[in-house]
Design a protein around this motif. Structure first.
Motif, PDB file in Angstrom:
ATOM      1  N   ILE A  72       0.837  -1.197  -0.075  1.00 37.58           N
ATOM      2  CA  ILE A  72       0.022   0.071   0.030  1.00 37.58           C
ATOM      3  C   ILE A  72       0.962   1.337   0.024  1.00 37.58           C
ATOM      4  CG2 ILE A  72      -0.210   0.026   2.626  1.00 37.58           C
ATOM      5  CD1 ILE A  72      -2.823   1.157  -0.043  1.00 37.58           C
ATOM      6  N   GLY A 116     -10.195   1.946  -1.543  1.00 41.84           N
ATOM      7  CA  GLY A 116      -9.963   3.278  -1.476  1.00 41.84           C
ATOM      8  C   GLY A 116      -9.694   4.279  -2.601  1.00 41.84           C
ATOM      9  N   MET A 159      -5.093  -5.514  -2.097  1.00 43.04           N
ATOM     10  CA  MET A 159      -6.260  -6.335  -1.707  1.00 43.04           C
ATOM     11  C   MET A 159      -5.771  -8.084  -2.337  1.00 43.04           C
ATOM     12  SD  MET A 159      -9.461  -4.317  -2.706  1.00 43.04           S
ATOM     13  CE  MET A 159     -10.822  -5.347  -2.302  1.00 43.04           C
ATOM     14  N   SER A 170      -6.434  -0.962   5.039  1.00 44.84           N
ATOM     15  CA  SER A 170      -5.038  -1.241   5.043  1.00 44.84           C
ATOM     16  C   SER A 170      -4.600  -2.140   6.267  1.00 44.84           C
ATOM     17  CB  SER A 170      -4.043  -0.051   4.993  1.00 44.84           C
ATOM     18  OG  SER A 170      -4.215   0.821   5.905  1.00 44.84           O
ATOM     19  N   ASN A 217      -8.691   5.195   2.386  1.00 45.50           N
ATOM     20  CA  ASN A 217      -8.188   3.829   2.150  1.00 45.50           C
ATOM     21  C   ASN A 217      -9.258   3.206   3.421  1.00 45.50           C
ATOM     22  OD1 ASN A 217      -6.571   1.895   4.413  1.00 45.50           O
ATOM     23  ND2 ASN A 217      -5.954   1.666   2.221  1.00 45.50           N
ATOM     24  N   GLU A 272      -5.442   0.767  -2.198  1.00 45.59           N
ATOM     25  CA  GLU A 272      -6.156  -0.406  -1.418  1.00 45.59           C
ATOM     26  C   GLU A 272      -5.171  -1.641  -2.193  1.00 45.59           C
ATOM     27  OE1 GLU A 272      -7.858  -0.876   1.611  1.00 45.59           O
ATOM     28  OE2 GLU A 272      -9.070   0.433   0.478  1.00 45.59           O
ATOM     29  N   ASP A 274     -11.747   7.030   5.704  1.00 44.39           N
ATOM     30  CA  ASP A 274     -12.342   5.552   5.660  1.00 44.39           C
ATOM     31  C   ASP A 274     -13.731   5.855   5.556  1.00 44.39           C
ATOM     32  OD1 ASP A 274     -13.445   3.026   5.700  1.00 44.39           O
ATOM     33  OD2 ASP A 274     -12.817   2.761   7.775  1.00 44.39           O
ATOM     34  N   ASP A 326      -5.501  -4.194  -6.861  1.00 46.35           N
ATOM     35  CA  ASP A 326      -4.798  -3.470  -6.231  1.00 46.35           C
ATOM     36  C   ASP A 326      -4.716  -2.114  -7.061  1.00 46.35           C
ATOM     37  OD1 ASP A 326      -4.202  -5.569  -4.437  1.00 46.35           O
ATOM     38  OD2 ASP A 326      -2.507  -6.281  -5.776  1.00 46.35           O
TER      39      ASP A 326
END
Length: 384
Positions: free
Chosen positions: A21, A335, A114, A53, A50, A112, A81, A211
């Motif tokens: 991240i 995010g 992921m 994270s 975000n 983000e 957030d 991502d």
């Protein structure tokens, strides 16, 4: 109140990235600063949108780390957030910082990471945004989407193919987006024969796990006039919520947060839906594009399903929607998604969208958290 301008923007490659991240945020931030032709030391405020994270990567304090990595110290930092609407909420926060006079140069970076988690693990992290009463019964956002899609199709006698047409359209648009995760065309048959995820929705009705990162640089219009050759302005912005418990809504196919946030944005911009030339909508599931088209005022209730099938929302249609490929093709790094929506509007309004360029002076972005639990709607206007 002085108008707020966007003077720089960036978006990294979306997809499965061999980067964490901090790396993703720093890459987008560096590119946006270069696009705006300013230094990190010029920033008064630095926001990071975000969602998770900590949950995905065990990394917190990402906003402070980014200020260090970019050399933006001593700028004020804040992480925003608002679940999958974190990007839109970050835009609202960055806009407020400029509009209030608290900052003359603000950057928002959304991101983000992921894909290093399994689909089941990622789904579980995302499902944590649902109400505990629903979560303990195993309800996830995909299951909500299936239930609402079935309700909509049956209530409005809409054909199942209409949702497939949205996936086909957005994948076609994604072909021309070099940042998109899936640059791959699909047809109706492929969508309708893909595996069932949450009946009646199938695999190609859902966005991928992604991502990625994106960034925007904001300044008062008076500053933008001095430092930028071209810029776009935030004509209107609004934010709203709906019930956290979805089954408490009078009509689950109506997204009140979308309707209310857009009402605020239209009022601020002194516009209505007929003034919007193109839009980026939060198509985490194909049914969400339909619901937003209606609750944003582009179509009457029960008519939004016709938009893609009739070509209205195609790139050469009356109202191009998701020229970027949408979350469906471009990807959905939680995010970053709302920030990337506005990145697309910015490029379109400056005439810099390449093969996916459409005509227009006004663009709208709608970023949805959860299943409409929280929403931000942003209207941008091109150079005057």
């Amino acid at each position: 109140m002085e108008r707020v301008a966007i003077i720089g923007a960036s978006m990294t490659q979306f997809g499965e990235r061999d980067a964490w991240i901090r790396d993703l945020l720093a890459a987008a931030g560096t590119e946006a600063l270069a696009d705006a032709d300013i230094d990190a030391s010029d920033l008064d405020h630095l926001y990071v949108s975000n969602m998770a994270s900590g949950e995905f990567e065990g990394q917190t304090g990402v906003m402070n780390a980014l200020a260090h990595d970019l050399g933006a110290v001593p700028a004020y930092t804040q992480r925003v957030d608002q679940t999958s609407a974190s990007g839109g909420a970050g835009i609202y926060a960055a806009w407020q910082s400029i509009a209030s006079g608290a900052s003359e140069m603000t950057m928002l970076v959304g991101g983000e990471k992921m894909t290093h988690r399994s689909t089941a693990e990622a789904t579980d992290v995302i499902a944590s945004l649902t109400h505990p009463v629903e979560y303990k019964h195993g309800l996830t956002l995909p299951s909500f989407a299936g239930l609402v899609a079935r309700r909509y199709l049956e209530t409005h006698d809409a054909p199942r193919e209409s949702l497939a047409d949205i996936a086909v359209k957005n994948h076609r648009n994604g072909l021309d987006n070099p940042h998109a995760q899936f640059r791959k065309a699909v047809d109706r048959e492929t969508v309708l024969s893909s595996p069932i995820v949450a009946d009646p929705l199938r695999l190609y009705d859902f966005c991928p796990i992604t991502d990625g990162s994106a960034a925007l640089v904001f300044a008062p219009e008076s500053v933008a006039e001095e430092v930028a050759d071209e810029y776009v302005t935030v004509a209107g912005i609004g934010g709203a919520t709906d019930t956290h418990v979805v089954h408490e809504r009078e009509d689950p196919t109506t997204m009140r947060g979308v309707a209310e946030s857009s009402r605020q944005a239209y009022e601020m911009a002194d516009m209505d839906p007929t003034d919007v030339d193109f839009a980026e909508l939060h198509d985490m599931f194909t049914i969400l594009e339909v619901l937003q088209l209606e609750d944003l005022g582009f179509f009457e209730k029960g008519e939004g399903w016709r938009a893609a099938s009739d070509g209205i929302t195609h790139r050469d249609g009356e109202l191009p929607v998701n020229t970027s490929g949408g979350l469906k093709s471009k990807g959905h790094p939680l995010g970053a998604s709302g920030v990337a929506q506005v990145f697309e509007l910015y490029r379109q309004l400056l005439g810099e969208a390449g093969d996916r360029q459409v005509a227009g002076d006004v663009g709208l972005a709608c970023n949805v958290g959860g299943f409409g639990n929280c929403v931000t709607t942003t209207i941008l206007e091109g150079p005057r």
